[in-house]
Design an enzyme around this catalytic site. Structure first.
Site, PDB file in Angstrom:
ATOM      1  N   ARG A  62       0.818  -1.216   0.000  1.00 49.62           N
ATOM      2  CA  ARG A  62       0.000   0.000   0.000  1.00 49.62           C
ATOM      3  C   ARG A  62       0.848   1.262   0.000  1.00 49.62           C
ATOM      4  O   ARG A  62       0.543   2.229  -0.716  1.00 49.62           O
ATOM      5  CB  ARG A  62      -0.948  -0.019   1.209  1.00 49.62           C
ATOM      6  CG  ARG A  62      -1.812   1.217   1.390  1.00 49.62           C
ATOM      7  CD  ARG A  62      -2.420   1.750   0.104  1.00 49.62           C
ATOM      8  NE  ARG A  62      -3.076   0.757  -0.703  1.00 49.62           N
ATOM      9  CZ  ARG A  62      -3.354   0.917  -1.999  1.00 49.62           C
ATOM     10  NH1 ARG A  62      -2.987   2.025  -2.626  1.00 49.62           N
ATOM     11  NH2 ARG A  62      -3.960  -0.025  -2.673  1.00 49.62           N
TER      12      ARG A  62
ATOM     13  N   LYS B 203       3.075  25.028  -3.503  1.00 53.43           N
ATOM     14  CA  LYS B 203       1.844  24.482  -2.919  1.00 53.43           C
ATOM     15  C   LYS B 203       1.888  22.955  -2.989  1.00 53.43           C
ATOM     16  O   LYS B 203       1.138  22.307  -3.720  1.00 53.43           O
ATOM     17  CB  LYS B 203       0.622  25.041  -3.638  1.00 53.43           C
ATOM     18  CG  LYS B 203       0.477  26.542  -3.451  1.00 53.43           C
ATOM     19  CD  LYS B 203      -0.690  27.106  -4.239  1.00 53.43           C
ATOM     20  CE  LYS B 203      -0.794  28.612  -4.052  1.00 53.43           C
ATOM     21  NZ  LYS B 203      -1.894  29.195  -4.855  1.00 53.43           N
TER      22      LYS B 203
ATOM     23  N   LYS C  16       5.941  39.053  -2.493  1.00 52.64           N
ATOM     24  CA  LYS C  16       4.503  38.925  -2.705  1.00 52.64           C
ATOM     25  C   LYS C  16       3.765  40.099  -2.056  1.00 52.64           C
ATOM     26  O   LYS C  16       4.384  40.960  -1.428  1.00 52.64           O
ATOM     27  CB  LYS C  16       4.024  37.580  -2.169  1.00 52.64           C
ATOM     28  CG  LYS C  16       4.620  36.398  -2.938  1.00 52.64           C
ATOM     29  CD  LYS C  16       4.155  35.067  -2.403  1.00 52.64           C
ATOM     30  CE  LYS C  16       2.695  34.808  -2.700  1.00 52.64           C
ATOM     31  NZ  LYS C  16       2.438  34.603  -4.146  1.00 52.64           N
TER      32      LYS C  16
ATOM     33  N   GLU D 272       5.563  40.274  -7.211  1.00 60.42           N
ATOM     34  CA  GLU D 272       4.162  40.049  -7.560  1.00 60.42           C
ATOM     35  C   GLU D 272       3.478  41.407  -7.724  1.00 60.42           C
ATOM     36  O   GLU D 272       3.492  42.237  -6.813  1.00 60.42           O
ATOM     37  CB  GLU D 272       3.475  39.244  -6.467  1.00 60.42           C
ATOM     38  CG  GLU D 272       1.991  39.009  -6.703  1.00 60.42           C
ATOM     39  CD  GLU D 272       1.347  38.288  -5.537  1.00 60.42           C
ATOM     40  OE1 GLU D 272       1.639  37.088  -5.367  1.00 60.42           O
ATOM     41  OE2 GLU D 272       0.581  38.929  -4.795  1.00 60.42           O
TER      42      GLU D 272
ATOM     43  N   ASP E 297      -0.276  38.657 -11.265  1.00 64.37           N
ATOM     44  CA  ASP E 297      -1.137  37.784 -10.478  1.00 64.37           C
ATOM     45  C   ASP E 297      -2.614  38.117 -10.632  1.00 64.37           C
ATOM     46  O   ASP E 297      -3.022  39.281 -10.489  1.00 64.37           O
ATOM     47  CB  ASP E 297      -0.737  37.884  -9.000  1.00 64.37           C
ATOM     48  CG  ASP E 297      -1.408  36.820  -8.147  1.00 64.37           C
ATOM     49  OD1 ASP E 297      -1.391  35.649  -8.549  1.00 64.37           O
ATOM     50  OD2 ASP E 297      -1.943  37.169  -7.090  1.00 64.37           O
TER      51      ASP E 297
END
Length: 262
Positions: free
Chosen positions: A80, A115, A147, A177, A198
């Site tokens: 598994r 992510k 960012k 960004e 963005d």
């Protein structure tokens, strides 16, 4: 396994040996073959692994992926976990291949993001490469990406980029960004090496690329669906980054079948 695999111990004599075959149950792009092999060897260091397909290879349903020979208890106890790796990583590679194909024939390159599943980034980014895309930053130390929250904390995008530029040294690129024409001008004036455009619509994105005018590379991100990618590429961006490659990829289906026992 805790203190032991109770099912394997109950059903299989310790001396039993055999062969098992991992098989694709749907069309997929393969990734994770090496880590799956390490799972089997972790329980039986003397097991013999025979890869039957290559990393990044497109496979049809029913195709053989990996054959393992060794102690049957170890094979079934590892089954598994080995399949979980294969299914997760091949799912990422399969989805990435679809996105890469949507950009085929354009100059726009496909990137992933950070992510990723905690603890799985190295493997998931390898799966992205197997699917035909490029990796963005691997971690926080190997690139600077200013960012919106960095800009807010520093008092504006221009000030944040200036601070980053002063500490970056000659080998780290500073990407910023931006989402408005004013932010584009501020970031470029402060010395940004690349701009992340963005969450812009197609018309806004095309206008932003025109405003940049090739002075630095551009990357588009936010709302990047398969259907939209050709339109985004037509806007002239150099890169498009897609978090869904890793955070939303569906695990594909594989199974392990015992072939022989002795």
């Amino acid at each position: 396994m805790g203190p032991g695999d109770r099912t394997a111990e109950a059903c299989i004599p310790p001396e039993a040996r055999g062969t098992a075959l991992a098989v694709a149950k749907e069309d997929l792009v393969l990734s994770g073959i090496a880590v799956a092999a390490r799972v089997f060897r972790a329980l039986d260091p003397d097991s013999v692994l025979e890869p039957l397909a290559k990393e990044g290879q497109s496979l049809d349903a029913g195709a053989a992926v990996l054959r393992v020979r060794g102690k049957l208890r170890a094979i079934l106890s590892a089954e598994r976990t080995a399949l979980n790796f294969l299914q997760r990583l091949s799912g990422i590679a399969t989805l990435t291949r679809r996105y890469a194909q949507a950009l085929s024939g354009t100059r726009t390159k496909l990137l992933d993001t950070r992510k990723t599943t905690p603890g799985m980034r190295v493997l998931e980014k390898a799966a992205v490469r197997a699917g035909g895309a490029m990796n963005h930053r691997g971690a926080l130390f190997d690139g600077i990406l200013v960012k919106d929250n960095h800009a807010a904390a520093a008092g504006g995008i221009g000030e944040a980029v200036r601070r980053a530029r002063s500490l970056a040294g000659p080998f780290l690129k500073v990407e910023a960004e931006v989402s408005t024409p004013a932010q584009i001008d501020e970031a470029l004036a402060a010395g940004a090496d690349m701009l992340l455009l963005d969450n812009l619509g197609d018309r806004e994105l095309a206008a932003a690329v025109k405003q940049v005018g090739g002075r630095v590379p551009t990357e588009a991100s936010g709302g990047m669906t398969l259907e939209r990618l050709p339109r985004v590429a037509a806007c002239g961006v150099d890169y498009v980054s897609v978090g869904a490659l890793t955070h939303s990829a569906r695990a594909v289906d594989l199974s392990l079948l015992i072939e022989t026992r002795k």
